[in-house]
Motif scaffolding. Structure first.
Motif, PDB file in Angstrom:
ATOM      1  N   LEU A  77       0.906  -1.245   0.049  1.00  0.00           N
ATOM      2  CA  LEU A  77      -0.089   0.010  -0.042  1.00  0.00           C
ATOM      3  C   LEU A  77       0.751   1.404   0.115  1.00  0.00           C
ATOM      4  CD1 LEU A  77      -2.967  -0.600   2.523  1.00  0.00           C
ATOM      5  CD2 LEU A  77      -3.107  -0.612  -0.072  1.00  0.00           C
ATOM      6  N   ASN A  78       2.135   1.201   0.495  1.00  0.00           N
ATOM      7  CA  ASN A  78       3.002   2.289   0.456  1.00  0.00           C
ATOM      8  C   ASN A  78       3.433   2.760  -0.818  1.00  0.00           C
ATOM      9  OD1 ASN A  78       2.752   3.169   3.160  1.00  0.00           O
ATOM     10  ND2 ASN A  78       4.046   1.412   4.112  1.00  0.00           N
ATOM     11  N   ASN A  79       3.321   1.761  -1.849  1.00  0.00           N
ATOM     12  CA  ASN A  79       3.783   2.096  -3.192  1.00  0.00           C
ATOM     13  C   ASN A  79       2.794   2.993  -3.757  1.00  0.00           C
ATOM     14  OD1 ASN A  79       5.900   0.344  -3.090  1.00  0.00           O
ATOM     15  ND2 ASN A  79       4.646  -1.361  -3.518  1.00  0.00           N
ATOM     16  N   ASP A  80       3.242   3.746  -4.835  1.00  0.00           N
ATOM     17  CA  ASP A  80       2.307   4.710  -5.508  1.00  0.00           C
ATOM     18  C   ASP A  80       1.306   3.856  -6.337  1.00  0.00           C
ATOM     19  OD1 ASP A  80       3.884   6.840  -4.803  1.00  0.00           O
ATOM     20  OD2 ASP A  80       5.251   7.009  -6.443  1.00  0.00           O
ATOM     21  N   ASP A  81       0.168   4.555  -6.459  1.00  0.00           N
ATOM     22  CA  ASP A  81      -0.996   4.060  -7.234  1.00  0.00           C
ATOM     23  C   ASP A  81      -1.257   2.213  -6.679  1.00  0.00           C
ATOM     24  OD1 ASP A  81      -3.101   3.939  -9.004  1.00  0.00           O
ATOM     25  OD2 ASP A  81      -1.617   2.845 -10.504  1.00  0.00           O
ATOM     26  N   CYS A  82      -1.196   2.278  -5.488  1.00  0.00           N
ATOM     27  CA  CYS A  82      -1.665   1.073  -4.886  1.00  0.00           C
ATOM     28  C   CYS A  82      -2.635   1.153  -3.688  1.00  0.00           C
ATOM     29  CB  CYS A  82      -0.519   0.090  -4.261  1.00  0.00           C
ATOM     30  SG  CYS A  82       0.773  -0.309  -5.463  1.00  0.00           S
ATOM     31  N   PRO A  83      -3.846   1.491  -4.133  1.00  0.00           N
ATOM     32  CA  PRO A  83      -4.972   2.140  -2.989  1.00  0.00           C
ATOM     33  C   PRO A  83      -5.585   0.990  -2.394  1.00  0.00           C
ATOM     34  CG  PRO A  83      -5.802   2.032  -5.390  1.00  0.00           C
ATOM     35  CD  PRO A  83      -4.359   1.729  -5.662  1.00  0.00           C
ATOM     36  N   VAL A  84      -5.811  -0.319  -2.781  1.00  0.00           N
ATOM     37  CA  VAL A  84      -6.521  -1.184  -2.211  1.00  0.00           C
ATOM     38  C   VAL A  84      -5.769  -2.433  -1.856  1.00  0.00           C
ATOM     39  CG1 VAL A  84      -8.646  -2.523  -2.250  1.00  0.00           C
ATOM     40  CG2 VAL A  84      -8.640  -0.254  -3.187  1.00  0.00           C
ATOM     41  N   GLY A  85      -5.705  -3.083  -0.648  1.00  0.00           N
ATOM     42  CA  GLY A  85      -5.000  -4.236  -0.674  1.00  0.00           C
ATOM     43  C   GLY A  85      -6.261  -5.322   0.176  1.00  0.00           C
ATOM     44  N   ILE A  86      -6.327  -6.448  -0.225  1.00  0.00           N
ATOM     45  CA  ILE A  86      -7.181  -7.406   0.173  1.00  0.00           C
ATOM     46  C   ILE A  86      -6.639  -8.412   1.033  1.00  0.00           C
ATOM     47  CG2 ILE A  86      -9.254  -8.807  -0.364  1.00  0.00           C
ATOM     48  CD1 ILE A  86      -9.222  -7.608  -3.009  1.00  0.00           C
ATOM     49  N   PHE A  87      -7.102  -8.311   2.457  1.00  0.00           N
ATOM     50  CA  PHE A  87      -6.304  -9.521   3.484  1.00  0.00           C
ATOM     51  C   PHE A  87      -7.192 -10.561   3.459  1.00  0.00           C
ATOM     52  CE2 PHE A  87      -5.199 -10.154   7.911  1.00  0.00           C
ATOM     53  CZ  PHE A  87      -3.833 -10.753   7.817  1.00  0.00           C
ATOM     54  N   ASP A  88      -6.895 -11.850   2.818  1.00  0.00           N
ATOM     55  CA  ASP A  88      -7.705 -13.013   2.724  1.00  0.00           C
ATOM     56  C   ASP A  88      -7.296 -13.835   3.797  1.00  0.00           C
ATOM     57  OD1 ASP A  88      -9.294 -15.052   2.302  1.00  0.00           O
ATOM     58  OD2 ASP A  88      -8.287 -15.386   0.168  1.00  0.00           O
ATOM     59  N   ALA A  89      -7.998 -14.033   5.120  1.00  0.00           N
ATOM     60  CA  ALA A  89      -7.836 -14.734   6.061  1.00  0.00           C
ATOM     61  C   ALA A  89      -9.204 -14.982   6.819  1.00  0.00           C
ATOM     62  CB  ALA A  89      -6.748 -14.347   6.870  1.00  0.00           C
ATOM     63  N   ARG A 107       1.813   0.995  11.676  1.00  0.00           N
ATOM     64  CA  ARG A 107       2.605   1.063  10.715  1.00  0.00           C
ATOM     65  C   ARG A 107       2.099   2.174   9.810  1.00  0.00           C
ATOM     66  NH1 ARG A 107       4.501  -3.396   7.577  1.00  0.00           N
ATOM     67  NH2 ARG A 107       5.067  -1.722   6.258  1.00  0.00           N
ATOM     68  N   MET A 108       0.899   2.775   9.876  1.00  0.00           N
ATOM     69  CA  MET A 108       0.431   3.682   8.857  1.00  0.00           C
ATOM     70  C   MET A 108       0.118   5.116   9.758  1.00  0.00           C
ATOM     71  SD  MET A 108      -0.033   1.931   6.120  1.00  0.00           S
ATOM     72  CE  MET A 108      -1.367   2.637   5.121  1.00  0.00           C
ATOM     73  N   GLN A 109       1.147   5.275  10.493  1.00  0.00           N
ATOM     74  CA  GLN A 109       0.954   6.473  11.448  1.00  0.00           C
ATOM     75  C   GLN A 109       1.224   7.787  10.411  1.00  0.00           C
ATOM     76  OE1 GLN A 109       3.560   6.971  14.695  1.00  0.00           O
ATOM     77  NE2 GLN A 109       2.505   5.310  15.920  1.00  0.00           N
ATOM     78  N   GLY A 110       0.046   8.798  10.555  1.00  0.00           N
ATOM     79  CA  GLY A 110       0.152   9.857   9.799  1.00  0.00           C
ATOM     80  C   GLY A 110      -0.187   9.722   8.217  1.00  0.00           C
ATOM     81  N   GLN A 111      -0.775   8.630   7.769  1.00  0.00           N
ATOM     82  CA  GLN A 111      -1.243   8.365   6.507  1.00  0.00           C
ATOM     83  C   GLN A 111      -2.888   8.286   6.491  1.00  0.00           C
ATOM     84  OE1 GLN A 111       0.912   5.783   3.961  1.00  0.00           O
ATOM     85  NE2 GLN A 111       2.502   5.252   5.603  1.00  0.00           N
ATOM     86  N   ASN A 112      -3.476   8.516   5.479  1.00  0.00           N
ATOM     87  CA  ASN A 112      -5.152   8.688   5.553  1.00  0.00           C
ATOM     88  C   ASN A 112      -5.186   7.187   5.000  1.00  0.00           C
ATOM     89  OD1 ASN A 112      -7.698   9.170   5.351  1.00  0.00           O
ATOM     90  ND2 ASN A 112      -7.381  10.284   3.437  1.00  0.00           N
ATOM     91  N   CYS A 173     -16.788  -1.284  15.044  1.00  0.00           N
ATOM     92  CA  CYS A 173     -16.801  -0.170  13.648  1.00  0.00           C
ATOM     93  C   CYS A 173     -17.050   1.100  14.271  1.00  0.00           C
ATOM     94  CB  CYS A 173     -17.942  -0.867  12.928  1.00  0.00           C
ATOM     95  SG  CYS A 173     -17.876  -2.734  12.372  1.00  0.00           S
ATOM     96  N   GLN A 174     -15.991   1.725  14.520  1.00  0.00           N
ATOM     97  CA  GLN A 174     -15.994   3.129  14.757  1.00  0.00           C
ATOM     98  C   GLN A 174     -14.785   3.683  14.221  1.00  0.00           C
ATOM     99  OE1 GLN A 174     -15.804   3.496  19.152  1.00  0.00           O
ATOM    100  NE2 GLN A 174     -17.525   2.163  19.371  1.00  0.00           N
ATOM    101  N   ASP A 175     -14.847   5.155  13.943  1.00  0.00           N
ATOM    102  CA  ASP A 175     -13.853   6.089  13.456  1.00  0.00           C
ATOM    103  C   ASP A 175     -13.451   5.264  11.887  1.00  0.00           C
ATOM    104  OD1 ASP A 175     -13.554   7.483  15.719  1.00  0.00           O
ATOM    105  OD2 ASP A 175     -12.149   5.945  16.655  1.00  0.00           O
ATOM    106  N   TYR A 176     -12.273   4.815  11.559  1.00  0.00           N
ATOM    107  CA  TYR A 176     -11.820   4.526  10.354  1.00  0.00           C
ATOM    108  C   TYR A 176     -12.329   2.998  10.072  1.00  0.00           C
ATOM    109  CZ  TYR A 176      -8.115   2.417  12.768  1.00  0.00           C
ATOM    110  OH  TYR A 176      -7.292   1.557  13.536  1.00  0.00           O
ATOM    111  N   VAL A 177     -12.930   2.513  11.055  1.00  0.00           N
ATOM    112  CA  VAL A 177     -13.287   1.017  10.780  1.00  0.00           C
ATOM    113  C   VAL A 177     -14.766   0.833  10.345  1.00  0.00           C
ATOM    114  CG1 VAL A 177     -13.314  -1.339  11.834  1.00  0.00           C
ATOM    115  CG2 VAL A 177     -11.337   0.493  12.383  1.00  0.00           C
ATOM    116  N   GLN A 178     -14.805   0.168   9.179  1.00  0.00           N
ATOM    117  CA  GLN A 178     -16.203  -0.300   8.611  1.00  0.00           C
ATOM    118  C   GLN A 178     -16.437  -1.713   8.504  1.00  0.00           C
ATOM    119  OE1 GLN A 178     -16.463   2.263   4.800  1.00  0.00           O
ATOM    120  NE2 GLN A 178     -14.315   2.710   5.377  1.00  0.00           N
TER     121      GLN A 178
END
Length: 381
Positions: A77-89, A107-112, A173-178
């Protein structure tokens, strides 16, 4: 993903990934089971006992594998143009999901970013039994000669998961969690849904089903009444979508389609419970259909001639089935040689219609400017 084994999680992830690819939204699936099989191939026995929740050593190994797979996703996800990762477990307990959220926050501090738990719930025993049969030919059991032994082992593994399973609760499911729950394939329940990607996903999942269906495609100057008896089983109703307005047609397709109209057609096809015949001369629509199904396609040797398709005289059958799509064709000239070799009755030029192999111009299907469709997608709430 969240859900017990044999609830269709991997199938759903592949459907979602294909849909996003069709919209040119870059995405990637990260499967914990694949990493487990790769890393523990020689050093650990991976039968049902490995999934026993009372064996702390194995629980720690499985947690580490999950976090390692999640780290791979976050790196991507930290690469350019990689907006969606799917975690299959399975992610089947509140404790595991909290572990996931903590790792993402660290890991994603300060990122949207946003997290969406997609839970597949299924208590339809027929569907579960069907999925279990598919598992016996999957990577964990394909080399086990005694399939009864494999079946017994998988059912014990399933009991291990069922003994500790916790469904996603609204308080998670609060804040950024859906969260979206798919119940028995057809029913959706959503919590705290926002944002373009989540709304698009919700719209797609509310339409798709797992019914087996065939999608027939021909140009509209071929008389459908002549070949319909050849392509439809009498027990299955056929929906007809065409540019020509007739009373027996399920849907009138515009002669020149827009991306939004083709997107709606894809959702129609996903939601259909029966075979569909599409008759059109619109090159944009035809290419859109082929692009949607092409990522899943797998040609058998006998179907290699499918690369030489002439839509002026042939009808194509797109046959989606779980993890692959086959293309077959019928040459109308062999059935009605005198009638079908005549000039096009409507005088339309169909010589530029592309075939499903080596199609050019498919980059036209691109939702890169997602802000423009945000207002429309908000209506899905």
């Amino acid at each position: 993903m969240v859900g017990l084994p044999a609830r269709g999680k991997s199938y759903i992830t592949k459907k979602i990934s294909n849909y996003l690819n069709w919209l040119n939204i870059n995405n990637k699936i990260f499967n914990v089971g694949n990493k487990r099989r790769l890393q523990l191939f020689e050093c650990e026995e991976q039968n049902a006992d490995f999934f026993n929740p009372n064996q702390s050593k194995n629980v720690a190994i499985r947690d580490q594998l999950a976090l390692s797979t999640l780290d791979d996703l976050l790196d991507w996800l930290n690469n350019d143009d990689c907006p969606v990762g799917i975690f299959d477990a399975t992610n089947s307990t509140i404790k595991r999901r909290e572990l996931i959220k903590e790792r993402i926050s660290k890991r994603m501090q300060g990122q949207n970013y946003n997290v969406l738990f997609l839970e597949s719930i299924c208590n339809d025993l027929d569907i579960v039994e069907n999925n279990i049969k598919l598992k016996l030919n999957g990577p964990d059991y394909k080399d086990v000669e005694d399939k009864f032994e494999a079946l017994d082992d998988f059912k014990k593994r399933l009991q291990n998961y069922e003994s500790i399973y916790e469904t996603v609760e609204s308080r998670e499911c609060q804040d950024y969690v859906q969260c979206i729950k798919i119940v028995n394939i057809h029913n959706l329940k959503s919590f705290n849904i926002f944002g373009v990607y989540s709304l698009m996903l919700q719209g797609f999942l509310s339409n798709y089903n797992t019914c087996k269906k065939k999608i027939w495609l021909s140009i509209n100057n071929i008389d459908s009444s002549k070949f319909i008896p050849l392509i439809i089983n009498s027990s299955n109703f056929l929906k007809i979508m065409s540019e020509e307005a007739e009373s027996n047609h399920h849907k009138l397709i515009p002669k020149s389609s827009t991306l939004d109209q083709i997107h709606d057609l894809i959702l129609d096809l996903e939601s259909s419970n029966s075979d569909v015949l599409i008759q059109t001369t619109d090159q944009f629509l035809i290419n859109g259909l082929f692009k949607y199904f092409k990522p899943l396609q797998k040609f058998n040797q006998s179907n290699s001639s499918s690369s030489n398709i002439d839509l002026n005289y042939e009808i194509i059958c797109i046959n989606p089935d779980h993890y692959q799509t086959d293309f077959t064709k019928i040459d109308i000239r062999e059935l009605y040689p005198l009638e079908m070799t005549r000039s096009n009755s409507n005088g339309s030029n169909t010589s530029e219609i592309y075939t499903p192999i080596n199609v050019d111009g498919l980059d036209q299907f691109n939702y890169q400017n997602l802000l423009e469709v945000n207002e429309k997608l908000e209506l899905l709430k």
